[in-house]
Each structure stands twice: as structure tokens, then as C-alpha cells.
Scaffold this motif. Structure first.
Motif, short mmCIF file in Angstrom:
data_model
loop_
_atom_site.label_atom_id
_atom_site.label_comp_id
_atom_site.label_asym_id
_atom_site.label_seq_id
_atom_site.Cartn_x
_atom_site.Cartn_y
_atom_site.Cartn_z
N GLY A 1 17.94 0.55 2.77
CA GLY A 1 16.95 -0.31 3.39
C GLY A 1 15.68 0.39 3.80
N LYS A 2 15.49 1.64 3.39
CA LYS A 2 14.27 2.37 3.74
C LYS A 2 13.14 2.02 2.77
CE LYS A 2 16.70 6.25 5.88
NZ LYS A 2 16.88 7.72 5.92
N LEU A 3 11.92 2.42 3.12
CA LEU A 3 10.74 2.11 2.32
C LEU A 3 10.10 3.38 1.80
CD1 LEU A 3 9.16 -0.60 4.63
CD2 LEU A 3 10.29 -1.00 2.44
N ARG A 4 9.38 3.26 0.69
CA ARG A 4 8.70 4.40 0.10
C ARG A 4 7.49 4.81 0.95
NH1 ARG A 4 10.21 5.85 -4.82
NH2 ARG A 4 8.18 6.80 -5.29
N PRO A 5 6.96 6.03 0.76
CA PRO A 5 5.84 6.49 1.59
C PRO A 5 4.57 5.68 1.34
CG PRO A 5 6.90 8.32 0.44
CD PRO A 5 7.43 7.07 -0.17
N TYR A 6 3.69 5.67 2.35
CA TYR A 6 2.37 5.05 2.19
C TYR A 6 1.54 5.88 1.22
CZ TYR A 6 3.34 2.04 6.20
OH TYR A 6 3.88 1.11 7.03
N ASN A 7 0.68 5.19 0.47
CA ASN A 7 -0.12 5.83 -0.57
C ASN A 7 -1.57 5.94 -0.09
OD1 ASN A 7 -2.00 5.32 -3.14
ND2 ASN A 7 -0.17 6.43 -3.80
N LEU A 8 -2.14 7.16 -0.14
CA LEU A 8 -3.49 7.39 0.36
C LEU A 8 -4.53 6.57 -0.39
CD1 LEU A 8 -5.54 8.85 2.14
CD2 LEU A 8 -5.45 10.78 0.55
N ILE B 1 0.84 -1.20 0.00
CA ILE B 1 0.00 0.00 0.00
C ILE B 1 0.88 1.26 0.00
CG2 ILE B 1 -1.99 -1.09 1.10
CD1 ILE B 1 -1.09 0.21 3.75
N ARG B 2 2.07 1.13 -0.56
CA ARG B 2 2.98 2.27 -0.62
C ARG B 2 3.03 2.85 -2.04
NH1 ARG B 2 6.33 2.48 3.97
NH2 ARG B 2 6.12 0.64 5.31
N ALA B 3 3.61 4.01 -2.16
CA ALA B 3 3.76 4.65 -3.47
C ALA B 3 4.62 3.78 -4.37
CB ALA B 3 4.38 6.03 -3.31
N PRO B 4 4.25 3.63 -5.64
CA PRO B 4 5.05 2.80 -6.54
C PRO B 4 6.39 3.44 -6.85
CG PRO B 4 3.33 3.93 -7.76
CD PRO B 4 3.08 4.23 -6.32
N GLY B 5 7.36 2.60 -7.25
CA GLY B 5 8.67 3.11 -7.60
C GLY B 5 9.77 2.26 -7.00
N PRO B 6 11.00 2.51 -7.40
CA PRO B 6 12.13 1.73 -6.87
C PRO B 6 12.32 1.98 -5.37
CG PRO B 6 12.93 3.60 -8.14
CD PRO B 6 11.45 3.54 -8.36
N ALA C 1 12.57 12.52 0.32
CA ALA C 1 11.14 12.68 0.02
C ALA C 1 10.51 11.37 -0.41
CB ALA C 1 10.94 13.73 -1.06
N ASP C 2 11.31 10.42 -0.85
CA ASP C 2 10.81 9.13 -1.31
C ASP C 2 10.87 8.06 -0.24
OD1 ASP C 2 10.12 10.01 -3.80
OD2 ASP C 2 12.06 9.53 -4.70
N THR C 3 11.06 8.47 1.00
CA THR C 3 11.08 7.51 2.11
C THR C 3 9.93 7.81 3.06
OG1 THR C 3 12.59 8.94 3.38
CG2 THR C 3 13.58 7.25 1.98
N SER C 4 9.45 6.77 3.72
CA SER C 4 8.30 6.90 4.61
C SER C 4 8.67 7.67 5.88
CB SER C 4 7.78 5.51 4.99
OG SER C 4 6.73 5.60 5.92
#
Length: 393
Positions: A184-191, A174-179, A321-324
């Protein structure tokens, strides 16, 4: 001449005329009374009800019209499956019908546990029920949820929810798509994806709960399909907008990078030409003109190279900006900070979710949202999608 005399015999002083016998009064039949119940009080189950003096009552009444009374509520239309007048008992198959659905909802809705105590009797519809030993203070347990199926369903729900939460925290479910970002961090959650997951689990769990209690299978309403469509459309539109932005940014970055590489290769060549001209002891007018032209070209190339470097820096996403930064902050904020249009869709989703849960818990039905509410949700989603266009990636 002998004269005949007639004598009249008088009745004895204490004698009286003989009285006719009075017929004895016929005793009224004893009222029927529920004295025993065999089986479990549970929907879609069979019970045997023993009624004292049923045979006498049935001589002047129709036992085929008997119904169960639970907590004083008549289970209308649920007539006996079998009647054994000689043995003073009847059999009922407890079922929900359109006639008695409201009574069952009152009995089973807003449960405090898997069983609830109820008074029990039988009687004719619209009449006073029979006396019963299962009155106030001597209630029978009414099974709300079958323990076996309840445990199995609970395990399925917990397993599904645990897997979802684990994958939501550790993957891009349920996170924003992309690499995936470095380190080891994760992309932001997607509303949009979070909203779609929210409605999926509400409907999924509610469907199981309603089936467990009532046995009903066709419980998903048309408005829920509309709501799920709005949620899915929001997530899909958001993905398309983000994908378009990524494509445009990628193409622009590719063009600028190619131009930068070309300039970085040409500048040393021009510098070498200028250095060769400057190394000559005597310059002809053509050499001077050529050198000035090369110097202008060199200056222009360096200026353009600086502009390209600045543009590349501007359109290259900030790694941070691309990390949660946390679930709520991710879904409620964009590159400019917290956004009202994001908060609006979040708030309406929570409100409709509470209404949804209240309907399932109290009425054992999934709610039928009005077109006005669906329109309101659609407007909130449309506003969110509209503001997605100018958002920076």
C-alpha cells in the motif's frame, strides 16, 4: 429811456453738479463641486456624478474633457459617456486604457481586501480637480474584486487545489512512473512533475486574479510560455531517461532470468550423469574423461549461476528505494543521497516563483522574464537532466 438790466442767477450755496451712475460689478460664477455619486466605483461599471454649478462652468469650458480623479490621480482618457449640463450631472464608464493603466494599477494593486477607500472628484486633465464632498475622511469605496465573481473564483480555485493535493498524495499524479510498491505504499515524488505542477498553479491562479480585478484576458506573456516549455521539457526528458533505464534494466533482467532458469534445469541433469558414472563398479578411460568433463561443466554452471544471482540482485530495484520518504526528500535526493543539482533547480524555481507572485500582486501583470533568467533556468534544468543519466534507478 429805460435801461435793460440782465440778472444772472447764482446757484444755491449747497447744490452740486449731478454725478453719472456707476455700473454694478458682474458676480463671478460659483465654482463647480462634486456633491453626489450614484453607482459603484468599479472597473467596467457606470457611475453618475452630480456636479453643483456645472451649467455655469460649462458656459466657458468643455465638459466632454472631464475625467475622474481618484486619490488625486487623473483617470486619463476616460471621458464622460453622457453629459447632462442642464441637470448638473455626467455619466462615466470606468475603463482601463493604455493612458490610465498606471493609475489603475496604483489604485488596485497590492489590495488589502475586496474594497479600498478613495477620494473622488472630477476635473480637466492636467488641471486642479473640482472641490468634492468625497475628500479625505469622506472617501468612497472602490471595489477591487466583485464579491460575486470573487466568491465563485475562490471556490473554483479551492476545489481545483484540493483535488490536486488529494490526487498528489494518493495517486501517481506527480510521482515517479512505475508499478505501485507492495504494502500500500506510494512511489517517490518526481522533481520534474512537481515543478511543472508548481508553474501550472501559479499561472492558473494569477490569471484568474488579474481577470477578476482588471477584466484583462490576454495576460500570459511570451516569457511565461518559454518558462512553461522549460518546465515541461524537464519533466519529459526525465520521463524519457527513466523509461530508457527501465527498458534496459528490464531487458537485462529478462535475459539473466532466462539464463538462470536454463542453468537451474541443466545442473540437475549433469549431476545425474555424474552420479550414474560414479555408480559404476569399473570405469573405462572414456568414462573417466566424460566424468571429469561433466564435473568441470557442473562447476562452471554453478559458478555462473552464482554470478547471475548476484547480478540480478544488483539490478533489481530495492523495494524501499521505490517508496516515498517525504516530498522534500524525494525531490532533493537520489540513490546516492541529497544532490546539489536537484537543490539548484528547486531553489531557482522558488526564487522565480516569488518574483512572479510579487509582480502579480503589486502590478497586476504577469512578469516578463528576461532571456537571461530563462537561460539560467534552462541551464539548471539541463544540468539536472544531465545528472539524471548516471543516476541509478
Amino acid at each position: 429811456m429805460v435801461e435793460a438790466q440782465t440778472s444772472t442767477q447764482s446757484p444755491a450755496p449747497n447744490s452740486s453738479p449731478t454725478a453719472s451712475p456707476t455700473p454694478a460689478a458682474t458676480p463671478s460664477p460659483a465654482p463647480p463641486k462634486v456633491i453626489a455619486v450614484e453607482g459603484h466605483l468599479e472597473l467596467d461599471d457606470l457611475i453618475q456624478v452630480e456636479i453643483d454649478h456645472l451649467s455655469e462652468w460649462a458656459a466657458t469650458n468643455d465638459p466632454a474633457k472631464l475625467v475622474c480623479y481618484l486619490n488625486g490621480r487623473a483617470i486619463r482618457g476616460n471621458y464622460p459617456e453622457e453629459i447632462h449640463v442642464a441637470k448638473n450631472h455626467v455619466h462615466f464608464h470606468l475603463q482601463i486604457t493604455p493612458e490610465n493603466k498606471a493609475a489603475w494599477v496604483d489604485l488596485l494593486g497590492a489590495p488589502d481586501g475586496t474594497r479600498t477607500p478613495v477620494t473622488f472628484s472630477v476635473g480637466l486633465e492636467g488641471k486642479t480637480p473640482f472641490d468634492s464632498v468625497f475628500d479625505q475622511g469622506h472617501e468612497l469605496p472602490l471595489t477591487v474584486i466583485s464579491p460575486v465573481y470573487g466568491v465563485i473564483s475562490l471556490l473554483v480555485i479551492l476545489l481545483t487545489l484540493s483535488l490536486f493535493l488529494w490526487w498528489a498524495r494518493t495517486t501517481s499524479l506527480i510521482r515517479a512512473p512505475g508499478p505501485r510498491p507492495a504494502g500500500g505504499k506510494l512511489r517517490p515524488y518526481n522533481l520534474g512533475r512537481a515543478q511543472m505542477a508548481f508553474w501550472f498553479f501559479l499561472i492558473y491562479v494569477s490569471y484568474l486574479v488579474i481577470w477578476l480585478i482588471t477584466g484583462a484576458l490576454d495576460t500570459i506573456t511570451a516569457s511565461l510560455l518559454g518558462l512553461m516549455g522549460i518546465s515541461a521539457g524537464t519533466a519529459l526528458s526525465e520521463a524519457l531517461i527513466d523509461s530508457g533505464k527501465d527498458t534496459a534494466t528490464g531487458n537485462q533482467l529478462q535475459e539473466l532470468t532466462a539464463e538462470k532458469q536454463s542453468l537451474e534445469q541443466s545442473i540437475p541433469e549433469v549431476q545425474a550423469q555424474v552420479a550414474a558414472l560414479n555408480a559404476r563398479t569399473a570405469l573405462t578411460p572414456d568414462d573417466t574423461t566424460n566424468r571429469d568433463s561433466l564435473n568441470k561443466q557442473l562447476q562452471s554452471s554453478r559458478s555462473r549461476l552464482a554470478q547471475i544471482a548476484e547480478q540480478i540482485q544488483m539490478i533489481t530495484p530495492d523495494p524501499s528505494a521505490d517508496t516515498s520518504k517525504g516530498f522534500l526528500r524525494d525531490i532533493l535526493s537520489d540513490s546516492s543521497g541529497y544532490s546539489f543539482h536537484r537543490f539548484q533547480i528547486f531553489a531557482w524555481t522558488i526564487v522565480l516563483g516569488i518574483i512572479f507572485l510579487s509582480s502579480v500582486y503589486n502590478n497586476l501583470t504577469m512578469p516578463e522574464f528576461s532571456t537571461t533568467l530563462l537561460g539560467l533556468m534552462g541551464i539548471s534544468s539541463g544540468t539536472y537532466i544531465g545528472f539524471k543519466f548516471p543516476e541509478q534507478k
